[in-house]
Write an enzyme that holds these catalytic residues in place. Structure first.
Site, PDB file in Angstrom:
ATOM      1  N   SER A   1       1.000   1.333  12.310  1.00  0.00           N
ATOM      2  CA  SER A   1       1.270   1.474  10.885  1.00  0.00           C
ATOM      3  C   SER A   1       0.055   1.945  10.094  1.00  0.00           C
ATOM      4  CB  SER A   1       1.819   0.147  10.345  1.00  0.00           C
ATOM      5  OG  SER A   1       2.324   0.298   9.047  1.00  0.00           O
TER       6      SER A   1
ATOM      7  N   ASP B   1       2.213   5.822   4.427  1.00  0.00           N
ATOM      8  CA  ASP B   1       1.226   5.321   5.387  1.00  0.00           C
ATOM      9  C   ASP B   1       1.454   5.987   6.737  1.00  0.00           C
ATOM     10  OD1 ASP B   1       3.504   3.988   6.225  1.00  0.00           O
ATOM     11  OD2 ASP B   1       2.485   2.096   6.609  1.00  0.00           O
TER      12      ASP B   1
ATOM     13  N   ASP C   1       2.845   5.390   9.545  1.00  0.00           N
ATOM     14  CA  ASP C   1       4.146   5.465  10.229  1.00  0.00           C
ATOM     15  C   ASP C   1       5.306   5.637   9.260  1.00  0.00           C
ATOM     16  OD1 ASP C   1       4.139   2.827   9.230  1.00  0.00           O
ATOM     17  OD2 ASP C   1       5.379   2.102  10.888  1.00  0.00           O
TER      18      ASP C   1
ATOM     19  N   ASP D   1       6.578   3.857   6.757  1.00  0.00           N
ATOM     20  CA  ASP D   1       7.445   2.802   6.227  1.00  0.00           C
ATOM     21  C   ASP D   1       6.934   2.225   4.905  1.00  0.00           C
ATOM     22  OD1 ASP D   1       5.320   1.261   7.137  1.00  0.00           O
ATOM     23  OD2 ASP D   1       6.542  -0.108   8.344  1.00  0.00           O
TER      24      ASP D   1
END
Length: 445
Positions: free
Chosen positions: A102, A241, A243, A245
């Site tokens: 992430s 960000d 990834d 999400d």
């Protein structure tokens, strides 16, 4: 979760090369997951990753483990976490696996699973995978080994899904948008979504090289985005960000718009359109200004523990559709099954277009309270600072002074020996002094 050996609240995560993020562990994890998931019938797994250089190594290890258990893997290449959740659903795969850490630096990585419906794996399945990890690897017969393939149109499928969450009667024509993809998994997705909806797009953080993910770009560091929005005289900026999400936005004046403000805009617009079902879920860290602004609109508000997992659980418990963390995880259950930065950003853009209002003006109905956070390190094993009488006394005194115009929150970090002291109120100087007063009491323990 306390009895888990490997799975945390957001899958398995750590520094690459150190247990558990090693090739041998991840190979065995793939095998163990394959053994458990094969019991459910389907033998197809979707695997996506972000742009970290270690993703190549880890997806190969996962593939080998899954194949040994008789499951086939379909690779998406770099793809946002919510895209993998979506593709898992549409391909009717038994599970989706995301290789990502992430918003963390490139030298970390992690493994996260989605079930067939695009939600987190049930606890009993994670526990069954952990139980298999304790066994020796055995390989299925050669004729039953799994295969590997690529989903060549994965990006296009997800781009169309994102566009489908934006109202058909609206367009982004005339809007200039700066989008920051954190050199992460949305680099080839978000700019195209915005362009195809009509926006003029300036893209930054879209040149991943394997080691620059989240580095001075993206939702965790919006300074580059703020500067570019002002330089380009853009209408707004959108930061995702690594990834995809999380989303943080920037208005045309360069002001940061966080997850609390984004949820306020989306919830208010849902109310105006008659589409809001129930209330909204925030966390213990959500700004008091959000709670008061929603209250004025008659929208119920509930706080969950910090973590998008707990926001989702609270939404499911109450039967509500919208939840968010101030860090930018925004969950819209009428649109998708997990936090999706692109989809959340599109709903804010729809509110701007429909109401002919700037992002700055859309935020004006919510007054953010000053919120001061101080991290205090303590010696593990030296007693619980939160149970200390002196700390309790100082905290109670501050709470009494603030009354119903402020909040105090003390909580332990889940990953380090830290106490997080948060004080919120109307006067910044006052809450700063109060936060340091409580922090000093914690330090003295």
């Amino acid at each position: 979760m306390s009895n888990r050996k490997y799975f945390g609240t957001d899958g398995i995560r750590g520094r690459v090369g150190n247990a558990p993020i090693t090739p041998d562990f991840v190979l065995k994890l793939g095998w163990a997951a394959g053994k458990v998931l094969a019991r459910h019938g389907s033998r197809k797994i979707i695997i996506g990753k972000d742009t970290r250089i270690s993703g190549y190594m880890l997806e190969s290890a996962l593939e080998a483990g899954l194949a040994a258990a008789g499951l086939s893997a379909s690779f998406t290449g770099p793809m946002p976490t919510p895209a993998v959740a979506y593709l898992t659903r549409t391909f009717r795969a038994e599970a989706g696996i995301v290789i990502s850490a992430s918003h963390n630096p490139f030298y970390d990585n992690g493994i996260k699973f989605f079930s067939i419906d695009g939600t987190k794996l049930p606890d009993d399945v994670e526990e069954a995978i952990e139980a298999e990890m304790e066994k020796e690897i055995t390989c299925v017969d050669s004729a039953e080994l799994g295969k590997a393939s690529r989903i060549v149109d994965a990006a296009g499928r997800y781009i169309e899904f994102c566009k489908g969450t934006f109202p058909n009667e609206l367009s982004l024509n005339g809007l200039k948008v700066v989008v920051d993809c954190a050199n992460g998994a949305t680099y080839h997705i978000a700019p195209n979504v915005l362009r195809e909806l009509g926006a003029t797009v300036i893209a930054i953080g879209c040149e991943p090289n394997g080691v620059n993910i989240n580095e001075e770009v993206g939702a965790t560091d919006v300074r580059a985005l703020q500067a570019r929005v002002l330089a380009e005289k853009a209408d707004l900026g959108i930061a995702l960000d690594g990834d995809g999400d999380r989303v943080i936005m920037v208005d045309h004046e360069g002001n940061k718009v966080d997850g609390d403000q984004i949820m306020y805009i989306i919830a208010r617009e849902g109310l105006r359109q008659g589409q809001l079902r129930g209330g909204a879920v925030g966390t213990l860290m959500s700004n008091m200004g959000l709670e008061l602004a929603l209250k004025q609109l008659g929208i119920p508000f509930s706080r969950a523990k910090v973590g998008d997992r707990y926001v989702l659980e609270k939404l499911q418990e109450k039967g509500w559709r919208i939840g968010a963390e101030n860090s930018g995880h925004v969950i819209l259950l009428d649109k998708t099954t997990t936090g999706d930065g692109i989809v959340a950003g599109l709903q804010v853009l729809a509110a701007m277009v429909r109401n002919h209002m700037s992002l700055h003006d859309l935020c004006s109905g919510m007054k953010m309270f000053p919120q001061i956070l101080v991290n205090v390190r303590y010696t593990a094993g030296s007693g619980d600072p939160l149970e200390n009488e002196a700390v309790k006394a100082v905290t109670a005194d501050v709470e009494a002074t603030l009354g119903n115009r402020g909040r105090v929150l003390l909580r332990k970090s889940g990953t380090e020996p830290l106490i997080r002291v948060m004080v919120e109120g109307e006067d910044e100087a006052q809450v700063t002094a109060f936060a340091h007063r409580i922090a000093d009491a914690v330090k003295a323990v």
